[in-house]
Design a protein around this motif. Structure first.
Motif, PDB file in Angstrom:
ATOM      1  N   THR A 353      13.334  15.209   2.127  1.00  0.00           N
ATOM      2  CA  THR A 353      13.556  14.641   0.805  1.00  0.00           C
ATOM      3  C   THR A 353      12.253  13.975   0.352  1.00  0.00           C
ATOM      4  OG1 THR A 353      14.266  12.500   1.681  1.00  0.00           O
ATOM      5  CG2 THR A 353      15.960  14.197   1.414  1.00  0.00           C
ATOM      6  N   LYS A 354      12.151  13.671  -0.932  1.00  0.00           N
ATOM      7  CA  LYS A 354      10.940  13.006  -1.422  1.00  0.00           C
ATOM      8  C   LYS A 354      10.773  11.636  -0.779  1.00  0.00           C
ATOM      9  CE  LYS A 354      10.581  15.326  -5.896  1.00  0.00           C
ATOM     10  NZ  LYS A 354      10.553  15.169  -7.380  1.00  0.00           N
ATOM     11  N   PHE A 355      11.888  10.911  -0.683  1.00  0.00           N
ATOM     12  CA  PHE A 355      11.834   9.598  -0.038  1.00  0.00           C
ATOM     13  C   PHE A 355      11.531   9.753   1.455  1.00  0.00           C
ATOM     14  CE2 PHE A 355      13.768   5.768   1.886  1.00  0.00           C
ATOM     15  CZ  PHE A 355      13.080   4.788   1.180  1.00  0.00           C
ATOM     16  N   GLY A 356      12.089  10.816   2.049  1.00  0.00           N
ATOM     17  CA  GLY A 356      11.843  11.084   3.460  1.00  0.00           C
ATOM     18  C   GLY A 356      10.385  11.376   3.746  1.00  0.00           C
ATOM     19  N   SER A 357       9.745  12.118   2.852  1.00  0.00           N
ATOM     20  CA  SER A 357       8.314  12.412   3.016  1.00  0.00           C
ATOM     21  C   SER A 357       7.494  11.127   2.987  1.00  0.00           C
ATOM     22  CB  SER A 357       7.844  13.359   1.904  1.00  0.00           C
ATOM     23  OG  SER A 357       8.472  14.611   2.010  1.00  0.00           O
ATOM     24  N   PHE A 358       7.905  10.206   2.116  1.00  0.00           N
ATOM     25  CA  PHE A 358       7.175   8.933   2.016  1.00  0.00           C
ATOM     26  C   PHE A 358       7.315   8.108   3.288  1.00  0.00           C
ATOM     27  CE2 PHE A 358       7.670   4.356   1.151  1.00  0.00           C
ATOM     28  CZ  PHE A 358       6.351   4.050   0.836  1.00  0.00           C
ATOM     29  N   ILE A 359       8.532   7.961   3.788  1.00  0.00           N
ATOM     30  CA  ILE A 359       8.713   7.109   4.979  1.00  0.00           C
ATOM     31  C   ILE A 359       8.115   7.760   6.221  1.00  0.00           C
ATOM     32  CG2 ILE A 359      10.733   5.923   4.041  1.00  0.00           C
ATOM     33  CD1 ILE A 359      12.507   7.668   5.827  1.00  0.00           C
ATOM     34  N   ARG A 360       8.060   9.108   6.253  1.00  0.00           N
ATOM     35  CA  ARG A 360       7.423   9.771   7.387  1.00  0.00           C
ATOM     36  C   ARG A 360       5.908   9.612   7.333  1.00  0.00           C
ATOM     37  NH1 ARG A 360      10.600  13.505  10.338  1.00  0.00           N
ATOM     38  NH2 ARG A 360       8.774  14.740  10.881  1.00  0.00           N
ATOM     39  N   LYS A 361       5.357   9.673   6.125  1.00  0.00           N
ATOM     40  CA  LYS A 361       3.916   9.526   5.972  1.00  0.00           C
ATOM     41  C   LYS A 361       3.457   8.160   6.471  1.00  0.00           C
ATOM     42  CE  LYS A 361       0.222   9.913   2.548  1.00  0.00           C
ATOM     43  NZ  LYS A 361      -0.115  10.127   1.123  1.00  0.00           N
ATOM     44  N   CYS A 362       4.284   7.149   6.243  1.00  0.00           N
ATOM     45  CA  CYS A 362       3.945   5.777   6.678  1.00  0.00           C
ATOM     46  C   CYS A 362       4.562   5.429   8.021  1.00  0.00           C
ATOM     47  CB  CYS A 362       4.415   4.778   5.630  1.00  0.00           C
ATOM     48  SG  CYS A 362       3.676   5.028   4.003  1.00  0.00           S
ATOM     49  N   SER A 363       5.261   6.393   8.652  1.00  0.00           N
ATOM     50  CA  SER A 363       5.931   6.201   9.945  1.00  0.00           C
ATOM     51  C   SER A 363       7.010   5.125   9.896  1.00  0.00           C
ATOM     52  CB  SER A 363       4.909   5.878  11.040  1.00  0.00           C
ATOM     53  OG  SER A 363       4.173   7.015  11.385  1.00  0.00           O
ATOM     54  N   ILE A 364       7.515   4.828   8.707  1.00  0.00           N
ATOM     55  CA  ILE A 364       8.619   3.865   8.599  1.00  0.00           C
ATOM     56  C   ILE A 364       9.875   4.441   9.240  1.00  0.00           C
ATOM     57  CG2 ILE A 364      10.109   2.646   6.948  1.00  0.00           C
ATOM     58  CD1 ILE A 364       7.707   2.536   5.053  1.00  0.00           C
ATOM     59  N   ASP A 365       9.990   5.779   9.244  1.00  0.00           N
ATOM     60  CA  ASP A 365      11.175   6.406   9.842  1.00  0.00           C
ATOM     61  C   ASP A 365      11.276   6.134  11.339  1.00  0.00           C
ATOM     62  OD1 ASP A 365       8.882   8.056  10.253  1.00  0.00           O
ATOM     63  OD2 ASP A 365      10.206   9.723  10.802  1.00  0.00           O
ATOM     64  N   GLU A 366      10.167   5.721  11.973  1.00  0.00           N
ATOM     65  CA  GLU A 366      10.157   5.465  13.412  1.00  0.00           C
ATOM     66  C   GLU A 366      10.672   4.069  13.776  1.00  0.00           C
ATOM     67  OE1 GLU A 366       9.205   7.875  15.385  1.00  0.00           O
ATOM     68  OE2 GLU A 366       7.887   9.175  14.205  1.00  0.00           O
ATOM     69  N   LEU A 367      10.773   3.171  12.806  1.00  0.00           N
ATOM     70  CA  LEU A 367      11.107   1.769  13.106  1.00  0.00           C
ATOM     71  C   LEU A 367      12.426   1.572  13.854  1.00  0.00           C
ATOM     72  CD1 LEU A 367       9.852  -0.105   9.900  1.00  0.00           C
ATOM     73  CD2 LEU A 367       8.801  -0.030  12.166  1.00  0.00           C
ATOM     74  N   PRO A 368      13.484   2.365  13.572  1.00  0.00           N
ATOM     75  CA  PRO A 368      14.715   2.178  14.352  1.00  0.00           C
ATOM     76  C   PRO A 368      14.540   2.387  15.854  1.00  0.00           C
ATOM     77  CG  PRO A 368      15.188   3.394  12.346  1.00  0.00           C
ATOM     78  CD  PRO A 368      13.686   3.304  12.450  1.00  0.00           C
ATOM     79  N   GLN A 369      13.438   3.011  16.260  1.00  0.00           N
ATOM     80  CA  GLN A 369      13.203   3.193  17.700  1.00  0.00           C
ATOM     81  C   GLN A 369      12.960   1.862  18.411  1.00  0.00           C
ATOM     82  OE1 GLN A 369      10.211   6.374  18.167  1.00  0.00           O
ATOM     83  NE2 GLN A 369      11.202   7.344  16.415  1.00  0.00           N
ATOM     84  N   LEU A 370      12.727   0.796  17.645  1.00  0.00           N
ATOM     85  CA  LEU A 370      12.639  -0.529  18.250  1.00  0.00           C
ATOM     86  C   LEU A 370      13.958  -0.886  18.930  1.00  0.00           C
ATOM     87  CD1 LEU A 370      10.749  -2.351  15.346  1.00  0.00           C
ATOM     88  CD2 LEU A 370       9.817  -1.856  17.619  1.00  0.00           C
ATOM     89  N   ILE A 371      15.065  -0.360  18.412  1.00  0.00           N
ATOM     90  CA  ILE A 371      16.372  -0.571  19.058  1.00  0.00           C
ATOM     91  C   ILE A 371      16.415   0.175  20.378  1.00  0.00           C
ATOM     92  CG2 ILE A 371      18.876  -0.240  18.808  1.00  0.00           C
ATOM     93  CD1 ILE A 371      18.417  -0.428  15.757  1.00  0.00           C
ATOM     94  N   ASN A 372      15.847   1.404  20.407  1.00  0.00           N
ATOM     95  CA  ASN A 372      15.749   2.147  21.677  1.00  0.00           C
ATOM     96  C   ASN A 372      14.943   1.372  22.707  1.00  0.00           C
ATOM     97  OD1 ASN A 372      15.652   4.952  19.655  1.00  0.00           O
ATOM     98  ND2 ASN A 372      17.093   4.842  21.359  1.00  0.00           N
ATOM     99  N   VAL A 373      13.904   0.668  22.234  1.00  0.00           N
ATOM    100  CA  VAL A 373      13.074  -0.133  23.140  1.00  0.00           C
ATOM    101  C   VAL A 373      13.894  -1.278  23.717  1.00  0.00           C
ATOM    102  CG1 VAL A 373      11.040  -1.613  23.322  1.00  0.00           C
ATOM    103  CG2 VAL A 373      10.934   0.481  21.958  1.00  0.00           C
ATOM    104  N   LEU A 374      14.650  -1.966  22.863  1.00  0.00           N
ATOM    105  CA  LEU A 374      15.495  -3.068  23.330  1.00  0.00           C
ATOM    106  C   LEU A 374      16.539  -2.587  24.335  1.00  0.00           C
ATOM    107  CD1 LEU A 374      16.302  -5.368  20.275  1.00  0.00           C
ATOM    108  CD2 LEU A 374      15.116  -5.987  22.369  1.00  0.00           C
TER     109      LEU A 374
END
Length: 464
Positions: A353-374
């Motif tokens: 999606t257009k919004f998806g392309s933006f968050i992937r470009k800035c790696s914002i889509d990776e932030l939920p992985q902080l929960i995987n770290v916890l």
């Protein structure tokens, strides 16, 4: 000549470190009492007298950590790590010394400031010395002259890697072999057969010998080492099976017999593992709180721009080959089937999606992985986890691929900060992952996190 120069350099290094100790205590005293106008119970003179005890102790500590040895082979981050460790021990020594001297008016803050200032100044001195030496070596000074005994694929690779980095300060005198061989255009001279080694070493123009014998030549190894030892020249082994060895082999001992541990993993150590896990928990908690507004805005953005769940869960393979669900903000349109499990994402993927392309470009889509770290599925730093389909595919195609599963996978890693991310060479990525696994230190994790921030958490053609 290089040995004499090294001794002089080591002595100069010790004098510089002693001078830094004196300067550090003066600066610590002045910083602490900068705005103090009363009379001192203990003046600067007393702290300078303490240095008569402290400097010899620091000399021993620095020597224990090999800080006065040649750092031609050492990485800067390793050197700074040892400076931290040495000063930690040194500050403890000063507190113990003051206790036994029964001087209650010594300022604890001055001693702590001394430790921090000494770390900073000593680290800066090492950086400056390295730059000076690199410039000298690039101009042909301070070179260490090497002789290769044996010519094969391994010695050719060694020659290429060392020759491509003049900053190391190595110069090849030539190579020995039973007969002159084709070196594929490399500018290294044929110095004769193995029998010419004694006469070559007598000329005193060789500082080290690199022994690189093929399997059928190993019967001559003992004689070659004996010749080197008689001439007082250091010899190094570059075995034909070097590709199976780690960068830092660990040698164990059983009943006096040496055993080379092929895979010595620093994170197998309980203390190392605890420190890394503690960093993961504290840093991920802090990051989740810090980025909570971004997380909320992104969740709303995903929900408003495309039907489907906000969080996308995908199976990945983690430590010890255990599968887990990795979390990401959904950046693609919902599709039927499981094509995302067997296809590789590209930069211009039309499923985004257009919004998806933006968050992937800035790696914002990776932030939920902080929960995987916890949760303990992942670490902040480590090899990137892959989907089961690609793990099964690469395990047969790429040597040593499965070694990445010896540690927890990470949100970022040594491969990613070196540019090997997304749709790039898997072979190069694995090389970086194995380097990280075998050379892990707490400071290396910190370095990777800083590089991730400063280089930008920007995602180029990242995998799905």
């Amino acid at each position: 000549m290089i040995k004499e120069n090294q001794k002089i350099f080591n002595a100069i290094l010790a004098v510089i470190d002693a001078g830094i100790c004196f300067l550090s205590i003066v600066l610590a005293f002045l910083f602490h009492f900068l705005n103090y106008h009363g009379s001192f119970y203990i003046g600067l003179n007393y702290y300078l007298k303490l240095m008569l005890y402290i400097i010899p102790a620091y000399f021993l500590i620095y020597n224990y950590f090999n800080l006065h040895d040649s750092f031609r082979h050492k990485s800067l981050i390793s050197e700074i790590g040892k400076i931290f460790q040495s000063n930690f021990i040194g500050v403890i020594f000063i507190f113990v010394l003051v206790f036994f001297l029964k001087e209650v008016h010594v300022s604890r803050m001055v001693i702590i400031l001394y430790g921090f200032i000494n770390i900073l100044l000593t680290s800066l001195s090492r950086v400056a010395l390295r730059k000076i030496l690199r410039k000298m070596r690039a101009k042909g000074y301070n070179l260490k002259h090497l002789l290769l005994v044996g010519w094969n694929e391994v010695s050719a690779e060694f020659y290429d890697k060392v020759g491509s980095n003049r900053n190391l300060g190595y110069d090849f005198v030539g190579y020995l072999s039973h007969s002159k061989v084709n070196t594929a255009g490399r500018k290294i001279a044929y110095a004769g057969g193995f029998g010419t080694l004694p006469s070559l070493l007598e000329k005193k123009g060789i500082d080290e010998v690199i022994i690189s014998l093929d399997f059928n030549e190993f019967s001559e190894l003992g004689n070659i080492i004996e010749v080197c030892e008689k001439a007082g020249v250091k010899s190094n082994l570059l075995p034909f099976y070097t590709k199976y060895l780690p960068t830092k082999p660990y040698i164990d001992e059983v009943e006096g017999m040496p055993l080379i541990n092929i895979r010595k993993i620093p994170l197998d150590n309980m203390l190392n593992s605890f420190c890394k896990r503690l960093l993961d928990i504290t840093a991920s908690l802090f990051a989740l709180i810090l980025f909570s507004p971004i997380l909320l805005i992104t969740a709303i953005g995903v929900k408003l721009t495309s039907p489907g769940p906000v969080i996308y869960k995908q199976e990945r393979i983690g430590r010890n080959k255990h599968p887990f669900k990795m979390y990401k903000f959904r950046s693609m349109k919902m599709e039927d089937g499981h094509s995302d499990m067997t296809t590789w994402g590209t930069k211009d993927d039309d499923r985004r999606t257009k919004f998806g392309s933006f968050i992937r470009k800035c790696s914002i889509d990776e932030l939920p992985q902080l929960i995987n770290v916890l949760k303990g599925d992942m670490s902040l730093v480590g090899p990137r986890p892959e989907r089961p389909f690609f793990v099964d595919k690469f395990r047969d195609e790429i040597p040593l691929y499965m070694l990445k599963h010896l540690v927890r996978p990470g949100i970022t890693g040594w491969a990613q900060v070196n540019g090997w991310r997304g749709d790039t060479s898997i072979e190069e990525r694995i090389k970086c992952d194995i380097y990280y696994i075998e050379n892990w230190t707490f400071l290396l994790d910190i370095k990777i996190l800083f590089l991730t921030v400063f280089k930008g958490f920007v995602n180029h053609s990242e995998e799905i």
